[in-house]
Design a protein around this motif. Sequence first.
Motif, PDB file in Angstrom:
ATOM      1  N   UNK A   8       0.868  -1.252  -0.064  1.00  0.00           N
ATOM      2  CA  UNK A   8      -0.124  -0.014   0.128  1.00  0.00           C
ATOM      3  C   UNK A   8       0.712   1.231   0.065  1.00  0.00           C
ATOM      4  N   UNK A   9       1.924   1.168   0.754  1.00  0.00           N
ATOM      5  CA  UNK A   9       2.948   2.640   1.006  1.00  0.00           C
ATOM      6  C   UNK A   9       3.448   2.684  -0.561  1.00  0.00           C
ATOM      7  N   UNK A  10       4.004   1.622  -0.878  1.00  0.00           N
ATOM      8  CA  UNK A  10       4.697   1.837  -2.389  1.00  0.00           C
ATOM      9  C   UNK A  10       3.577   2.441  -3.369  1.00  0.00           C
ATOM     10  N   UNK A  11       2.286   1.763  -3.227  1.00  0.00           N
ATOM     11  CA  UNK A  11       1.398   2.196  -4.402  1.00  0.00           C
ATOM     12  C   UNK A  11       0.789   3.685  -4.009  1.00  0.00           C
ATOM     13  N   UNK A  12       0.962   3.876  -2.910  1.00  0.00           N
ATOM     14  CA  UNK A  12       0.631   5.456  -2.511  1.00  0.00           C
ATOM     15  C   UNK A  12       1.439   6.529  -2.849  1.00  0.00           C
ATOM     16  N   UNK A  13       2.830   5.979  -2.982  1.00  0.00           N
ATOM     17  CA  UNK A  13       3.975   6.943  -3.029  1.00  0.00           C
ATOM     18  C   UNK A  13       4.470   6.921  -4.425  1.00  0.00           C
ATOM     19  N   UNK A  14       5.854   6.633  -4.704  1.00  0.00           N
ATOM     20  CA  UNK A  14       6.379   6.517  -5.765  1.00  0.00           C
ATOM     21  C   UNK A  14       6.800   5.211  -6.623  1.00  0.00           C
ATOM     22  N   UNK A  15       6.105   4.054  -5.950  1.00  0.00           N
ATOM     23  CA  UNK A  15       6.318   2.702  -6.279  1.00  0.00           C
ATOM     24  C   UNK A  15       7.610   2.113  -5.694  1.00  0.00           C
ATOM     25  N   UNK A  16       7.643   1.048  -5.954  1.00  0.00           N
ATOM     26  CA  UNK A  16       8.931   0.530  -5.202  1.00  0.00           C
ATOM     27  C   UNK A  16       8.845  -1.210  -5.500  1.00  0.00           C
ATOM     28  N   UNK A  17       9.953  -1.694  -4.873  1.00  0.00           N
ATOM     29  CA  UNK A  17      10.335  -3.300  -4.905  1.00  0.00           C
ATOM     30  C   UNK A  17      10.250  -3.905  -3.702  1.00  0.00           C
ATOM     31  N   UNK A  18       9.570  -5.151  -3.687  1.00  0.00           N
ATOM     32  CA  UNK A  18       9.453  -5.914  -2.357  1.00  0.00           C
ATOM     33  C   UNK A  18       9.984  -7.371  -2.909  1.00  0.00           C
ATOM     34  N   UNK A  19      11.252  -7.673  -1.887  1.00  0.00           N
ATOM     35  CA  UNK A  19      11.614  -8.868  -2.220  1.00  0.00           C
ATOM     36  C   UNK A  19      11.407  -9.857  -1.023  1.00  0.00           C
ATOM     37  N   UNK A  20      10.883 -11.041  -1.415  1.00  0.00           N
ATOM     38  CA  UNK A  20      10.537 -11.815  -0.442  1.00  0.00           C
ATOM     39  C   UNK A  20      11.527 -13.106  -0.441  1.00  0.00           C
ATOM     40  N   UNK A  21      12.084 -13.368   0.797  1.00  0.00           N
ATOM     41  CA  UNK A  21      13.141 -14.586   0.629  1.00  0.00           C
ATOM     42  C   UNK A  21      14.440 -13.741   1.066  1.00  0.00           C
ATOM     43  N   UNK A  22      14.347 -12.477   1.580  1.00  0.00           N
ATOM     44  CA  UNK A  22      15.786 -11.965   1.941  1.00  0.00           C
ATOM     45  C   UNK A  22      15.600 -11.147   3.279  1.00  0.00           C
ATOM     46  N   UNK A  23      16.447 -11.273   4.017  1.00  0.00           N
ATOM     47  CA  UNK A  23      16.201 -10.812   5.410  1.00  0.00           C
ATOM     48  C   UNK A  23      16.648  -9.193   5.510  1.00  0.00           C
ATOM     49  N   UNK A  24      16.426  -8.682   6.782  1.00  0.00           N
ATOM     50  CA  UNK A  24      16.550  -7.266   6.549  1.00  0.00           C
ATOM     51  C   UNK A  24      18.091  -6.587   6.212  1.00  0.00           C
ATOM     52  N   UNK A  25      19.004  -7.668   6.745  1.00  0.00           N
ATOM     53  CA  UNK A  25      20.345  -7.187   6.546  1.00  0.00           C
ATOM     54  C   UNK A  25      20.800  -7.578   5.033  1.00  0.00           C
ATOM     55  N   UNK A  26      19.917  -8.187   4.231  1.00  0.00           N
ATOM     56  CA  UNK A  26      20.409  -8.515   2.939  1.00  0.00           C
ATOM     57  C   UNK A  26      20.813  -9.919   2.724  1.00  0.00           C
ATOM     58  N   UNK A  27      20.663 -10.482   3.717  1.00  0.00           N
ATOM     59  CA  UNK A  27      21.180 -11.951   3.423  1.00  0.00           C
ATOM     60  C   UNK A  27      20.070 -12.785   2.716  1.00  0.00           C
ATOM     61  N   UNK A  28      20.487 -13.315   1.583  1.00  0.00           N
ATOM     62  CA  UNK A  28      19.316 -13.910   0.789  1.00  0.00           C
ATOM     63  C   UNK A  28      19.216 -15.595   1.630  1.00  0.00           C
ATOM     64  N   UNK A  29      18.017 -15.979   1.808  1.00  0.00           N
ATOM     65  CA  UNK A  29      17.501 -17.166   2.574  1.00  0.00           C
ATOM     66  C   UNK A  29      16.791 -17.854   1.765  1.00  0.00           C
ATOM     67  N   UNK A  30      16.155 -17.251   0.665  1.00  0.00           N
ATOM     68  CA  UNK A  30      15.315 -18.147  -0.414  1.00  0.00           C
ATOM     69  C   UNK A  30      13.807 -18.369   0.104  1.00  0.00           C
ATOM     70  N   UNK A  31      12.801 -18.761  -0.804  1.00  0.00           N
ATOM     71  CA  UNK A  31      11.602 -19.250  -0.386  1.00  0.00           C
ATOM     72  C   UNK A  31      11.509 -20.643  -1.034  1.00  0.00           C
ATOM     73  N   UNK A  32      10.898 -21.566  -0.192  1.00  0.00           N
ATOM     74  CA  UNK A  32      10.668 -22.905  -0.723  1.00  0.00           C
ATOM     75  C   UNK A  32       9.740 -23.014  -1.712  1.00  0.00           C
TER      76      UNK A  32
END
Length: 437
Positions: free
Chosen positions: A24-48
Amino acid sequence: MIFQESETVELKSIVVDDIKKEIIAFANCEGGKLYIGVQDDGTVIGVDDPDGAALQVSNMVRDAIKPDLTMFLHYQTLNEDGKQIIAIDVQQGTERPYYIAKKGLRPEGVFVRQGYSSVPATNTAIRRMIKETDGDHFEDMRSLEQDLTFEAARKEFSERNIPFGEPQMKTLGIMTHDGVYTNLGLLLSDQCVHTIKVAAFEGTTQQEFKDRKEFSGSLFRQMDEVYDYIDFRNQTHSTFQKLRRIDQRDYPETAVREALLNLLVHREYSFRASTFISLYEDRIEFTSIGGLVSGVTLNDIMMGISVCRNVKLANVFYRLELIEAYGTGMLKIQEAYSGTGKTPKIETSDNAFKIILPNLNVHTEQDEPSTNKLVGSVQENLVIDLAKKQGTFTRKDLEKTLEISQTACGRLLKRMMESGQIVQEGKGRNTHYRLSE
């Protein structure tokens, strides 16, 4: 690829309910990208199960977010360090503000991007987005309040055997095509935030209150209750001419009705200030928020030309046969006072419009008090009847017939001579009057 959160990037290790807020926040502002399977510190853990996770997000967006945002999201599965992650590209929507359906168009339901976080939007920000998306016309904009009921409106429609369901609401503009209530809906709802303040004063100034009251709720409820309040105080005075009794109310009912409807239909509702009705001994003043619509002059109004500020609201009142074609209200008010010797007045400023109705049973300071006094055309008609009966008459005859003072009789004779209804003959003690030929 290096992953780092920013104003346009959000990282999530798994699908959680809060993802709705980020989208919602991205759609209400300038848009953006959401990555699922990545921790807050940038570590990639993947999605099963990338497809299952993407479907879960898609269903969440479809069911829990309004208006429909699905067309502004693009899903992609990426391989990073041998692991699969989901990249969701969120574009800025065209029907902002987007919000959580259960929360509505309130700060707890609307989110915007602030730094690296998604935070509740302020009411000011919500109004700005609505204005940017819906345009600058108040009644068409989506209402911030969506928990609305319509008991008063249903009663008004039912009394005229007019259906009032969701299809009719959408046709009239009370709600949008996707079921969101507009500001027009708010005005007609029982939760309407705009009010009318009515005050009755002693005498002709605001120095001393007799009574005051504020009317709220649906505009239909305000219309009925305010009219009843004024009607209760609109007294009837009786005068007698020999055995003939003449009853006259302080204010013509038609004039009161049209002035009240004008107050409701034509006010500027983008201002939250209340409208005012003031009752004095000699007049009623209806003061509406919002001056004349741009391009319209006071002369235009008096000629019956009208440019409606709230077209859809006026259309609802028209369908309910509360008003007729645009521009007839002021003409009806003038006609209601025709022949009374009194004239309604209109005063305007940049932000206000005032209709002043004079009391027919209260006379000017020059008039001497008389308990059996008649006014306007009633007096003139009695003068004409006297002239037809006697042929000619004197001022004494008139004073005795109408039971008025010498001063008031002199003004009446002068007015009728200036209008060409009667002529004067003779001089001094021989002065008499007759009808003009």
